[in-house]
Each structure stands twice: as C-alpha cells, then as structure tokens.
Design a protein around this motif. Sequence first.
Motif, PDB file in Angstrom:
ATOM      1  N   THR B  29       0.832  -1.202   0.000  1.00  0.00           N
ATOM      2  CA  THR B  29       0.000   0.000   0.000  1.00  0.00           C
ATOM      3  C   THR B  29       0.867   1.252   0.000  1.00  0.00           C
ATOM      4  O   THR B  29       0.565   2.238  -0.679  1.00  0.00           O
ATOM      5  N   GLY B  33       0.898   3.784  -3.008  1.00  0.00           N
ATOM      6  CA  GLY B  33       0.511   5.154  -2.710  1.00  0.00           C
ATOM      7  C   GLY B  33       1.485   6.154  -3.290  1.00  0.00           C
ATOM      8  O   GLY B  33       1.098   7.212  -3.753  1.00  0.00           O
ATOM      9  N   ARG B  36       2.481   4.497  -7.497  1.00  0.00           N
ATOM     10  CA  ARG B  36       1.410   3.925  -8.324  1.00  0.00           C
ATOM     11  C   ARG B  36       1.897   2.664  -9.027  1.00  0.00           C
ATOM     12  O   ARG B  36       1.705   2.478 -10.215  1.00  0.00           O
ATOM     13  N   ALA B 174       2.982  11.094  -1.818  1.00  0.00           N
ATOM     14  CA  ALA B 174       1.822  10.273  -2.154  1.00  0.00           C
ATOM     15  C   ALA B 174       0.696  11.136  -2.693  1.00  0.00           C
ATOM     16  O   ALA B 174      -0.039  10.737  -3.585  1.00  0.00           O
ATOM     17  N   GLY B 238      -3.148   2.871  -0.405  1.00  0.00           N
ATOM     18  CA  GLY B 238      -2.550   4.100   0.090  1.00  0.00           C
ATOM     19  C   GLY B 238      -2.842   4.333   1.561  1.00  0.00           C
ATOM     20  O   GLY B 238      -2.176   5.116   2.211  1.00  0.00           O
ATOM     21  N   SER B 239      -3.830   3.602   2.091  1.00  0.00           N
ATOM     22  CA  SER B 239      -4.198   3.808   3.496  1.00  0.00           C
ATOM     23  C   SER B 239      -3.645   2.669   4.346  1.00  0.00           C
ATOM     24  O   SER B 239      -3.916   1.510   4.081  1.00  0.00           O
ATOM     25  N   THR B 291      -9.055   9.444  -7.040  1.00  0.00           N
ATOM     26  CA  THR B 291      -7.973   8.687  -7.653  1.00  0.00           C
ATOM     27  C   THR B 291      -8.407   8.337  -9.066  1.00  0.00           C
ATOM     28  O   THR B 291      -9.589   8.390  -9.389  1.00  0.00           O
TER      29      THR B 291
END
Lengths: 370, 294
Positions: B29, B33, B36, B174, B238-239, B291
Amino acid sequence: MNSLTQKSDRALTAAALAALVAVLLIMEMTMKSTSILLTVLKKGAIYALVAVSMNLLNGFTGLFSLGQAGFMLIGAYTYAILTMPMEVKLSSSVYKYYDCAVHVETGILPALLLAGVAAAVFAALIGLPVLRLKSDYLAIATLGFAEILRALFQWDAMGPITNGANVMRQYKDLTDVKVPFTDIRFPPTLFCFLAAGICIGIIVLLINSSYGRAFKAIRDDEVAAEAMGINLFRHKEMSFVISSFFAGVSGALLAMFQYTVQAAQFKTAMTYEILLIVVIGGIGSISGSCISSFLFIACNEWLLRFLDESSNNILGMNLLRSGFRKVVFSIVIMIIVLFFPKGIMGERELSWKRFRKRASRRGKEAGADE
Amino acid sequence: MQFLQTPLPYLLAGISVGGQYALIAIGYTMVYGILRLINFAHGDVFMVAGMFMVFLSASLPLGLAIPLVLVITVLLGFLIERAAYKPLRDAPRMSVMISAIGVSYLLQNCALYFTGGLAKVFPQIPWISDTVEVFGAVTKRVTLITPVLTVALVIALVLFIRHTKIGMAMRAVAKDFETSRLMGIKVNSVISATFIIGSFLAAVGSLLYFTNYASVTPTSGGMPGLKCFVAAVFGGIGSIPGAVIGAFIIGICENIIKGMGWTTFSDAFTFALLIVILLVKPTGLFGEKATDKV
C-alpha cells in the motif's frame, strides 16, 4: 511501381512460407521425432500463438491483462475432455474417482475450435465487469479470475467433468492427427505451425482492418478515440474475446503437445512468462512476438541447458548446477526490460520493404568504401 | 465455551495469518501510494527473507541470525528499487510493472537455484514456536504474538508517518509526486525510505509466517504476495489502517473457509473479494475519492 512491388512482395512471402513448409517436412522426415529441435519448434509455435494473442490485447489495444493462463486452461481442458475417446471416459483409467459426465466425443479440429469458443465465452462474461477497470487494476482482476478458474477446475464437485486435480490424459494428441480422408499421420511439427500460423494470420488481418485501427486508437488515447466515435466498451470487449479465443486454441495445442494436462500447471508464472516473451519481442509487434517466443523456448529448453550440467564447471567452481540456466536467463530478461524497453522489434514488423532498404543501404556503404 | 471450540482454532489461525498479511500489505500500500506501482516483487522479497533465515540460522545463533535477516532484507528491498525501478521513473507505468514482474521472476529463479528446488525447513525459534493452549484450542505461541506485534508496529509506523519530517515528505509525495518534487522534497530518498520500511515489515512478517508454516519454497511468496495486495486494495490503497484491516479480514475469512472444508477455494475467495470490491467500491474501505484507478 507500387502495386508491382506489392505483388512481388506477396510472391516472396508465399515463396518463403512454401520454403518453410518444405524445410519442416524434410526435417520431420529425416530427424527423430523426439529430437530437441523439433520439440522446440513445436512448443515455440504454440507459444508464438499465445504471445501474439496477448500482444493483441496488451500491445494493440492497450489493455494490460494477465489472464492468459486461465484462458489457456479452459482451452486445454475443453480440448482434452472433448477428444478423449468414449471407452477411456467410461473406463476408470483416467476418471478414477469420478464417473465422467461428458458423453460426447469429437474430432481434433472441432475440439480445437470449441476450445477457443469456450475460452471466448468465458472472456465475454468476465469482460462485462472487468473491462471497466483500468491499467493495473485490470491486470490484477484478470489475474484473479485466472486463479479462480484454476481453483474451480481442481474442485471436487467439478470432478465428473474435469477429473478434479488429477491428470487428464489419453486424449487425442499430436500423433493422432491424420491427413484428411486418409490414415496417414500428419507431421506433428507442421501441424503446430499450420494451426498457429492460420490463427496468427487471422489476428494480423484483424489488426490491419478498421477494427484494428480502432484498437490502436484506444491504446493511444481513449478519450480521443471515444470522441472520434469509437465505441470503447464494444471494441475492448471484442479485442478481449478474440484474444481469449486464440489463447484457448493455444491451450488446446499445448495439451496436444504435452500428452497430459493438469490444472496446477497453469499458474500465474505461466502468464508472466508469456508477458516476458511479448516484452522481449516488442510490445505491439506481431513478428517480434513470434521471434521472441522461439528464442525464449529455445533458450529455456535447449540452448542454455549446458549451464545446468555440473560437468561443465571450470576451475573447480561449483557454479553450474541445476537451475543456473534460469538465473542467467532471468538476468538477461531484466537487462532487456531495463535497457532495451522496446524489445527486439519495438513496434515495427518484419517486411520485405525493410529488408530491401537495409540491403540498399548496405550496398551504398560498400560503394562509399570503394 | 463449548460452542467456541470448533471454530476457535480457525479463528485464531485467521487472526494470526491476518497479522502476517497485514505486515506485507503495508509494503504494497505504501509503494502503491507513492509510485502507483503494484510491486509484484514484494511477495518474493518476503519469500527471500524466509530463505535467508533458513540459511543463516544453519550457521549462526538465532540472536544474530534474526537481526541479520532483517538487515539483509531491507538492503535487498533498497537495491531492487535502485536497480529495477529507479531507471524507469519517467517510463510508462506499464514498463515499471513489467520490471517488477521481471524482478519477481529473477528472485524466484535465484531461490530455485540456491535451494535446488527443495522445500527448506524453517528453523524453530524458541519460545515463539512453543505450543500453548487457549480456551482448549492448541496453537503455537506465534499465533498470539503476531496480532500484538502487528498492532504495535502499525502504531509505530503511523506515528512515524504523522510526526517525522520524512513521514511528512512521504505523505506529500503520495499526494502529488510532481509538486512535491518542485517543492524541494528529495523524492528518491523518500521512495527509498518507503521500500526500506516495506521490506523491514515484510521480513518481520516472513519470520512470523514461516514459523507457522514450517517450510519455505521458492514459490511460497507468490500467493501470499497477491493476497496482501488484494488486502491493500480492499482497505483502500494508500491507506495503512485500511491495509491492516483488509489483511485481517482476508486472513480470517480464508481460515473460516478452510474450516468449512472448502480449502480449494480459500485462494479463489480472495480474488472474488477483490473483483467485488473493485466493481462496487473501487476506492476500498478507507481509500480517498480522487484517484484515477477506475
């Protein structure tokens, strides 16, 4: 002038193809059927087909799909189930733990076609949801579907059809191909080349048609393509279905070539290998994919074998042993990926025009030297 | 308590595997983030960490082998980024992904070469490999340690990202790669830091995971790797909290499915979940809205 060169180009192509057929025939007559060269040629032709089908999707339509192994799996199993003789199906020599539920038996050619159709139907179904995704999400979703398929084919409840996780064998393989209306054996290598060649030919015709130009437009710029009136979803779905059809056919050919087939073989590693073939050949070049699949198979199965022989070690180092070939091979692949991202052919194709140009350039250089 | 006894071992195993997946999923992740990029090689880095542990513990005491494994894995992650991803920074996203697949192929083949294709027995780590009894269910102590350790590491990581300078730089990169570059953030060192953290967590996860499974093969990184990516997508790519929760959910569901006797489908379930998530809520549980993934 132009039509004349075009005509002569066509004649040259026809002559080259005829020469290829003749060479293959002679090789098949003179060499042992177990010879490594023939094996490489057969497998190379089969991989060329699946690489080109992947290239149609990844290189020409810009859809990064990693589901190729799954579609090959469908093709291989459809073919094996359809061509297995009835008496084998009813006896317990293959279906040991299950009662075979399929009570049809077809010839080789219909089975090859149906293998493609089965893969295409499945692709059409999953294409509806999956093709809404973009780039890496599409890749991971198709990869996921291929994995689900593999689990499904190994499932106990599917046993009466797929024989569970057990090996499928005793179906019609390459040695069972006959010359039409006779009982003479059809040369197996030639059969692989013919089958793969016809399929690749169809793909080339498709790419050169207006549909192919639409595919390329989608690859280059989706928004612009849509603005020009190209129905994005219809063309993506079409490319996806056609690519899967040919992946299915190549899966069936692979099953013929291998004599046995098992779902466990069609892992993501297989898709990765096909992807690497496409990358080495050049994303967006049909002839590149063909050349690189023969190269890849030849290196993998034959040319680099000496690296695996511990008797070839020099200076008493224990460097060369089983598996070293694959290490060298993957390093070469990394070098190509990093430093030659265009691969062997880039987006170009082999053509007589390029040969002539190169020849005349060389002639000029020779003239300048004098 | 009686009714708990049948599902309890599966639940415990699920929580434990979930924690191990969480440690790997964070690597996915974070890299996704920032770059990509689906780092297909991450699962193999995890496998290689297990291999190093097997080889190092054969000749060194465990107290020395474990830190060494962590250091080497971090170094490997750093080197992979420098050698295989950095030269392609301005290339199309697809080429970087292909490079990642190439690295994965290379790592697997190297592992195959060094092991001769045999499954290697993972060393017993004293204390954490011991069996313990929880409410009548027998399990290894690692099962209980994993979730605790995972949560502790995640909290540390979140604090690190919230409160340090490099953590702030990570969040900035990010958010917007180009702008943060223009603002004078050293993007390359931020990316290196990301890979270092990701590989470190993968190495910890690997030690815990293989203690449970007892053997390492060259291909044993592939499937967990893909599952952890799915976990990251599920939680919202990303989280970090999202990835952790996604990983726990996947680990638990997978083991419950196994407990119901559908072992063949435990892998397929993960991908079915992925496809459903991508179609229904492509941003995942905690993902940000803006996104361009779908």
